[in-house]
Design a protein around this motif. Structure first.
Motif, PDB file in Angstrom:
ATOM      1  N   GLY A 195       4.252  -1.980  -5.693  1.00  0.00           N
ATOM      2  CA  GLY A 195       3.235  -0.927  -5.581  1.00  0.00           C
ATOM      3  C   GLY A 195       3.667   0.333  -6.310  1.00  0.00           C
ATOM      4  O   GLY A 195       2.875   0.957  -7.030  1.00  0.00           O
ATOM      5  N   LEU A 221       1.555   6.889  -6.679  1.00  0.00           N
ATOM      6  CA  LEU A 221       0.486   7.843  -6.991  1.00  0.00           C
ATOM      7  C   LEU A 221       0.978   9.274  -6.756  1.00  0.00           C
ATOM      8  O   LEU A 221       0.719  10.172  -7.561  1.00  0.00           O
ATOM      9  N   LEU A 274       2.142   1.824  -3.426  1.00  0.00           N
ATOM     10  CA  LEU A 274       1.083   2.362  -4.299  1.00  0.00           C
ATOM     11  C   LEU A 274       0.889   3.866  -4.056  1.00  0.00           C
ATOM     12  O   LEU A 274       0.776   4.646  -5.003  1.00  0.00           O
ATOM     13  N   ALA A 329       3.288  -0.325  -9.956  1.00  0.00           N
ATOM     14  CA  ALA A 329       1.905  -0.563 -10.399  1.00  0.00           C
ATOM     15  C   ALA A 329       1.057   0.709 -10.391  1.00  0.00           C
ATOM     16  O   ALA A 329       0.213   0.888 -11.281  1.00  0.00           O
ATOM     17  N   ALA A 330       1.278   1.588  -9.382  1.00  0.00           N
ATOM     18  CA  ALA A 330       0.398   2.756  -9.222  1.00  0.00           C
ATOM     19  C   ALA A 330       0.291   3.611 -10.498  1.00  0.00           C
ATOM     20  O   ALA A 330      -0.819   3.928 -10.932  1.00  0.00           O
ATOM     21  N   SER A 334       3.064   8.070   2.462  1.00  0.00           N
ATOM     22  CA  SER A 334       3.624   6.749   2.181  1.00  0.00           C
ATOM     23  C   SER A 334       4.822   6.472   3.081  1.00  0.00           C
ATOM     24  O   SER A 334       4.922   5.413   3.712  1.00  0.00           O
ATOM     25  N   VAL A 382       0.838  -1.206   0.000  1.00  0.00           N
ATOM     26  CA  VAL A 382       0.000   0.000   0.000  1.00  0.00           C
ATOM     27  C   VAL A 382       0.872   1.255   0.000  1.00  0.00           C
ATOM     28  O   VAL A 382       0.608   2.215  -0.734  1.00  0.00           O
TER      29      VAL A 382
END
Lengths: 140, 143
Positions: free
Chosen positions: B60, A15, A11, B63-64, B21, A8
């Motif tokens: 991640g 982002l 990700l 992939a994001a 994050s 997570v």
């Protein structure tokens, strides 16, 4: 749970690089081109946002004995200033300035950045691996 | 590149996501979100015990942007550089980030936010050298 957290976090990091446009080397070079007449300060805003949130996280971490899902929190930051640190940072800065890519945005571009990004990542991994092997040999 | 208020706000928002994050990784797992450290630990002869976590973090990260491209729109990635330049840049970034124990995320975000002297000095150094590199290559050599 630690593995899910890691996925997570990855990700969210990816982002963040897309939303901020730091995934785009042209945007990063626009920041580094300080004396070109059309300076692009976007990277500074990214750093401000990230550092402010992370500063709060360090304060919260300081009040904890260990991370939520076990293991150890990082120890106090080292204060060793040596040629390795400065030399490494200088070499890194030279490579960063040549292309506008650093490790995070390069890896984030793996599936969306095409051939140029693959070439850069392959070279970067080779550089990291070469140094790791040299270090292993040096320490034994 | 063109810069306006939208870029500033999205930059700030994206930076906050990057900070969240790194905060999540620190507070939940006790790990520092330095991309060169995480990636570099996976190309060693001896893998660390936490290599699965590191691999999932990188999965991640990779992939994001692909998910974003499918759901929202493909990100614009402009790279101008010949293959020899890309190889040179990549090798220098790989060696330099491992030698200096960090990159823009490890030193720039995670280190500066805890006021680490090492990270502040490393960030100042790579910023100055990168700015000098761009200035010389764009305005002295290419001009």
């Amino acid at each position: 749970m630690r593995k899910l957290v890691a996925l997570v976090a990855g990700l969210i990091f990816g982002l963040g690089l897309v939303v901020s446009d730091m995934i785009n080397p042209a945007r990063v070079l626009g920041f580094l081109d300080l004396f070109g007449g059309a300076w692009d300060p976007t990277l500074a805003f990214v750093m401000i946002g990230a550092v402010l949130v992370m500063a709060i996280a360090w304060l919260l971490a300081g009040a904890r004995r260990q991370p939520v899902f076990g293991g150890d929190l990082p120890g106090p930051a080292s204060s060793l200033i040596d040629a390795r640190l400065i030399g490494g940072a200088a070499v890194f800065g030279f490579g960063w300035g040549l292309v506008g890519l650093c490790p995070g945005p390069a890896l984030a571009g793996l599936l969306v950045g095409g051939f140029s990004v693959w070439v850069f990542i392959a070279a970067m991994i080779a550089g990291m691996g070469a140094l790791n092997i040299t270090n292993t040999k040096g320490s034994t | 590149m063109n810069f306006d208020l939208t870029n500033a706000l999205f930059g700030l928002g994206g930076g906050i996501l990057i900070g969240l994050s790194a905060a999540l990784l620190l507070l939940a797992n006790g790990r520092i979100a330095g991309i060169s450290g995480i990636a570099g630990s996976l190309v060693a002869l001896k893998l660390p015990a936490t290599w699965r976590e590191s691999a999932l973090f990188l999965a991640g990260l990779v992939a994001a942007p692909a998910i974003y491209a499918l759901v929202v729109s493909p990100p614009d990635i402009k790279i101008t550089g010949s293959v020899p330049l890309l190889v040179t840049g990549g090798v220098l970034v790989g060696i330099g980030s491992r030698l200096g124990s960090g990159c823009t995320s490890g030193h720039g975000v995670c280190g500066i936010s805890r006021l680490s002297k090492r990270s502040i000095l490393a960030t100042a150094t790579f910023m100055a050298i990168a700015i000098a590199t761009v200035t010389i290559s764009r305005h002295l050599i290419a001009a």
